[in-house]
Write an enzyme that holds these catalytic residues in place. Structure first.
Site, mmCIF file in Angstrom:
data_model
loop_
_atom_site.group_PDB
_atom_site.id
_atom_site.type_symbol
_atom_site.label_atom_id
_atom_site.label_comp_id
_atom_site.label_asym_id
_atom_site.label_seq_id
_atom_site.Cartn_x
_atom_site.Cartn_y
_atom_site.Cartn_z
ATOM 1 N NE ARG A 27 18.082 -4.885 7.232
ATOM 2 C CZ ARG A 27 17.538 -5.025 8.433
ATOM 3 N NH1 ARG A 27 16.966 -6.161 8.781
ATOM 4 N NH2 ARG A 27 17.535 -4.037 9.302
ATOM 5 C CG ASN A 101 22.277 -0.707 9.105
ATOM 6 O OD1 ASN A 101 22.933 -0.422 8.103
ATOM 7 N ND2 ASN A 101 21.815 -1.927 9.325
ATOM 8 N N GLY A 102 21.338 3.479 10.542
ATOM 9 C CA GLY A 102 20.781 4.472 11.462
ATOM 10 C C GLY A 102 21.186 5.878 11.043
ATOM 11 C CE LYS A 508 1.714 -5.496 0.278
ATOM 12 N NZ LYS A 508 1.229 -4.823 1.390
ATOM 13 C CD GLU A 511 3.998 -1.974 -0.005
ATOM 14 O OE1 GLU A 511 4.505 -1.678 1.089
ATOM 15 O OE2 GLU A 511 3.430 -3.061 -0.214
ATOM 16 C CG HIS A 527 -18.826 12.107 1.103
ATOM 17 N ND1 HIS A 527 -19.763 13.075 1.360
ATOM 18 C CD2 HIS A 527 -19.377 10.930 1.494
ATOM 19 C CE1 HIS A 527 -20.830 12.522 1.888
ATOM 20 N NE2 HIS A 527 -20.629 11.222 1.982
#
Length: 631
Positions: A27, A101-102, A508, A511, A527
């Site tokens: 996570r 959490n939060g 990907k 990251e 462009h």
């Protein structure tokens, strides 16, 4: 973001909590901690900056006894990553400990109020404010822990999932949630309970779980039935579900990283995703297993469409809301639905959707896509869409997640837990479900011809086999990737169906390798981005042999003329592009709308191997979280 684990029962809590934290490492986090109540009712708290392994080292040779405890992996919001800001946080008296959490948005105001009442703070976090507020409510109103949590949370503005323990009552954990996921594991005869951000730390001990809704407070006490209260003081029903997860799904299965395992999982999980939904005439498996006599040889059957046919068929517009990789899947979903259903589709970043005051009609269908089913921005977009009377259709992986429960209907992608932070199999699962949805709706509406419908079904049925062919290129891609560990910039280009694949490939690489990469429609290169091209700029083209093939070959020639180093994803047997490109990776021939399911795999493997060559943590890239539960 962050991870919560709590345990109460007869086993040693520390061992379960640490194993649970390891299961939640995907996570994303920067510090970790654990709080235990020992048999003498002493509260012991241990914390460390860094990984769970650092916490284990910090707790070594300490008192780790006790059958109740809470633990946490923190992703910093308020206050830098440090031991003092790591969870759990303890109240002024030292009696209460909390993990959270939060974000508590009005924490600053509450902090000043509590300071005025004599409370002292040891951290910079909003979480410490919450535990002090709970203790203040307990002392002021002479209430128990559950009632005090309810009092405190009614004062809070923001999102939270919390677990709280009181050293004076070592048989009880109180938990609550709003806008951040929380699930309770229930042991046999209520002999033990587990609290976690998702089911992964729980499945080893029990398959019976309770998914907590927003603004609910849970009391888990040994030997008693689980109790759930709404913040308005009303009692809520306890619904126990059986979690659909096997402990084997949480192992690497012999692969060096979860990400590589999940890339190689894709053929199998897509077969699982299509099972019972796609019926192809050539499918021997379906013939052996038997099928409903009402199902034709070539057919797509979705209960979500069958049960909501009138609403979906009468839609005047579809709006897809998603974030990150799911947004890229949505861009392909737009093309699928417009082509096969003849309905206009808009694709929005969920994070921008609700802030631009969008025009939403009751005749709209809003498709919310999320791997975790807990993405805060996507949940907010759903809330807005429902308030306007739109039908909300969810495409998620996590069974029982918030999005799955808050949408009107939807499809589970059924690809199993995705542990690697960089999404791989969830992306192809989302594409598969969007394809099934577009085909099913188009067939119902009569906007797709029988020949094209049959052809798409036949080809979709063999896509997993073709994926397996692509995966055989792993060693060759590994060799190619060594050349690009030096790169500091990368350009990904594609057209039509493959343009979103270019975006996904660039994401990907960013990251997990930390190489700056940008994806563009190939025609847009002239462009602006072509100014970047020189002999140090690798340019990757997704250039399968479909409608715009000659156009993208021309774009390739323009890059070649400026000294750019070209990697091309091409259709098997292509003889033209290999004369231009420096490196070619071939994928099997398929229909254009299904090409992304094959072309994305080499991009996943390329990003993976570049990151491995650079010695980086592939499964847990810096600063990223798998489940983004805050705005």
């Amino acid at each position: 973001m962050c991870g919560i684990v709590g345990y109460i029962g007869s086993r040693n809590a520390y061992d379960i909590l640490i194993k649970g934290l390891h299961r939640l490492e995907y996570r994303g986090y920067d510090s970790a901690g654990v709080a235990l109540i020992n048999p003498e009712e002493k509260l012991n708290v241990y914390k460390a900056k860094g990984k769970v392994s650092d916490l284990e080292n910090a707790a070594k040779n300490q008192d780790l006894t006790g059958t109740i405890g809470i633990a946490h992996t923190r992703w910093a919001t308020h206050g830098e990553p440090s031991v003092r800001n790591a969870h759990p946080h303890v109240s002024e008296s030292g009696n209460l400990a909390i993990v959270h959490n939060g974000i508590i948005e009005n924490y600053s105001e509450l902090r000043e109020q509590l300071k005025a009442k004599g409370f002292h703070f040891k951290s910079d976090t909003d979480t410490e404010v919450l535990v002090q507020l709970i203790e203040y409510a307990m002392d002021k109103h002479h209430t128990n822990l559950t009632q005090s949590v309810c009092h405190a949370l009614r004062k809070c503005v923001g999102a939270y999932a919390i677990a709280v323990i009181d050293r004076r009552n070592p048989k009880q954990i109180v938990a609550a949630r709003k806008g951040s996921p929380l699930v309770i594991g229930v042991g046999k005869d209520n002999s033990e309970f587990l609290v976690a951000s998702d089911a992964s730390p729980i499945v080893e001990y029990t398959k019976n779980v309770v998914y907590i809704d927003d603004e609910q407070v849970v009391t888990a006490e040994i030997g008693k039935q689980l109790q759930i209260w709404n913040l308005d003081k009303t009692r809520a029903n306890v619904k126990i579900d059986e979690v659909d997860m096997d402990i084997d799904m949480l192992s690497k299965g012999g692969f060096p990283h979860f990400m590589l395992k999940e890339i190689f999982d894709q053929p199998k999980v897509l077969r699982d995703c299509m099972r019972g939904r796609l019926f192809a005439k050539t499918s021997d498996e379906e013939k052996r297993s038997g099928r409903n006599n009402d199902v034709n040889d070539n057919d797509v059957v979705l209960s979500a469409v069958k049960n909501n046919k009138d609403r979906l068929m009468s839609a005047k517009r579809f709006i897809i809301v998603a974030c990150g990789t799911s947004w890229h899947a949505g861009l392909i979903g737009k093309q699928l639905i417009e082509r096969y259903c003849q309905i206009p589709v808009e694709v929005d970043y969920a994070s921008e959707f609700r802030y631009r005051d969008p025009i939403i009609y009751p005749t709209d269908v809003v498709i919310a896509i999320s791997q975790s089913g807990e993405t805060a921005d996507t949940l907010a977009a759903i809330e807005l869409a429902k308030s306007k009377g739109a039908c909300v259709f969810g495409i998620v992986n996590a069974v029982g997640s918030s999005i799955a429960r808050q949408t009107d209907t939807g499809i589970y992608i059924h690809v199993g837990p995705e542990i690697g932070v960089a999404s791989t199999k969830a992306f192809t699962g989302q594409l598969t479900c969007l394809t099934l949805l577009a085909l099913c709706l188009g067939h119902c509406k009569g906007t797709i011809s029988k020949d094209e419908y049959d052809e798409m079904i036949q080809e979709l049925a063999v896509i997993p086999d073709k994926m397996e062919q692509v995966l055989k290129l792993n060693d060759a891609i590994k060799t190619i990737s060594r050349t690009y560990t030096y790169a500091t910039n990368f350009l990904y280009l594609g057209r039509g169906w493959n343009y979103p694949v270019a975006l996904e490939g660039a994401l990907k690489l960013k990251e997990i390798s930390y190489i700056h990469a940008e994806g563009y429609p190939a025609a847009e290169m002239k462009h602006g981005p072509i100014a970047l091209v020189d002999d140090r700029m690798p340019v990757l083209f997704v250039a399968t042999h479909h409608k715009q093939y000659q156009k993208i070959v021309s774009n390739m020639e323009e890059v070649k003329a400026r000294g750019g180093h070209i990697i091309a994803i091409i259709t098997e047997g292509d003889t033209e592009i290999p004369k231009i490109a420096n490196e070619c990776i071939e994928v099997p021939q398929t229909l254009a709308p299904l090409a992304p399911l094959l072309t994305v795999i080499p991009l996943q493997l390329l990003a993976y191997h570049v990151a491995v060559c650079k010695g980086l943590n592939v499964d847990q890239p810096r600063n990223l979280a798998k489940s983004v539960t805050v705005e």
